[in-house]
Write a protein that holds these residues in place. Structure first.
Motif, PDB file in Angstrom:
ATOM      1  N   ASP A 114      18.827 -42.373  24.523  1.00  0.00           N
ATOM      2  CA  ASP A 114      18.716 -42.901  25.887  1.00  0.00           C
ATOM      3  C   ASP A 114      17.732 -41.998  26.630  1.00  0.00           C
ATOM      4  O   ASP A 114      18.103 -40.964  27.193  1.00  0.00           O
ATOM      5  N   TRP A 115      16.459 -42.383  26.578  1.00  0.00           N
ATOM      6  CA  TRP A 115      15.399 -41.552  27.151  1.00  0.00           C
ATOM      7  C   TRP A 115      15.527 -41.413  28.661  1.00  0.00           C
ATOM      8  O   TRP A 115      15.210 -40.366  29.219  1.00  0.00           O
ATOM      9  N   GLN A 116      15.997 -42.444  29.321  1.00  0.00           N
ATOM     10  CA  GLN A 116      16.187 -42.360  30.774  1.00  0.00           C
ATOM     11  C   GLN A 116      17.227 -41.295  31.101  1.00  0.00           C
ATOM     12  O   GLN A 116      17.033 -40.489  32.008  1.00  0.00           O
ATOM     13  N   GLN A 117      18.317 -41.277  30.361  1.00  0.00           N
ATOM     14  CA  GLN A 117      19.344 -40.264  30.571  1.00  0.00           C
ATOM     15  C   GLN A 117      18.789 -38.880  30.250  1.00  0.00           C
ATOM     16  O   GLN A 117      19.013 -37.928  30.999  1.00  0.00           O
ATOM     17  N   LEU A 118      18.077 -38.762  29.135  1.00  0.00           N
ATOM     18  CA  LEU A 118      17.519 -37.475  28.721  1.00  0.00           C
ATOM     19  C   LEU A 118      16.573 -36.925  29.792  1.00  0.00           C
ATOM     20  O   LEU A 118      16.580 -35.737  30.083  1.00  0.00           O
ATOM     21  N   ARG A 119      15.800 -37.815  30.382  1.00  0.00           N
ATOM     22  CA  ARG A 119      14.841 -37.392  31.414  1.00  0.00           C
ATOM     23  C   ARG A 119      15.518 -37.008  32.732  1.00  0.00           C
ATOM     24  O   ARG A 119      14.917 -36.337  33.564  1.00  0.00           O
TER      25      ARG A 119
END
Length: 150
Positions: A114-119
């Motif tokens: 989940d790139w949005q969460q990671l960012r």
């Protein structure tokens, strides 16, 4: 072209390194041919080098998250640059260099994240990549132990 891009073009077999020393010698006809390519700007942009801090910034993640990606072997350095440390200039440190194209490809290559969460993770918080990195480190240690016992 910077030497990093030239090395990348050599690894892509767009150019041939004719040198027998550390100085790079190229076939002028090949250089002319590469310079005539319609996609030259894209190739150069894709092969531009990034240090780990720049790579993390480009992905919009923390440096620690990018370091986990390295431990997971999601991205590997193409080359290293030696930078002086301290005032004397006698000591240097090796800084890994990554290609823009490989860094940009990470989100598509790992849709399970989940790139949005990671960012959006704030500093001081544990990375969700930590668990993946530990699993990879454990399996690497297990296979190394098995190989050593064989």
């Amino acid at each position: 072209m910077g030497i990093f891009v030239v090395k990348r073009f050599i690894s892509r077999r767009l150019l041939t390194d004719l040198s027998i020393t550390q100085t790079v010698l190229l076939n002028p006809d090949q250089v002319d041919s590469v310079c005539q390519r319609q996609d030259l700007a894209v190739l150069v942009a894709t092969d531009c080098p990034l240090g780990p801090n720049e790579a993390a910034k480009r992905l919009g993640v923390r440096r620690v998250d990018f370091d986990h990606m390295r431990r997971l072997n999601w991205v590997t350095p193409f080359d290293f640059n030696r930078l002086p440390i301290g005032g004397s200039g006698y000591q240097t440190m090796k800084v890994p260099l990554f290609c823009v194209g490989e860094v940009d490809a990470l989100p598509a290559a790992h849709p399970e994240i989940d790139w949005q969460q990671l960012r959006s993770i704030q500093g001081g918080r544990k990375s969700p990549l930590t668990a993946l990195a530990k699993v990879t480190d454990s399996s690497n240690n297990a296979s190394q132990t098995t190989a050593n016992n064989a």
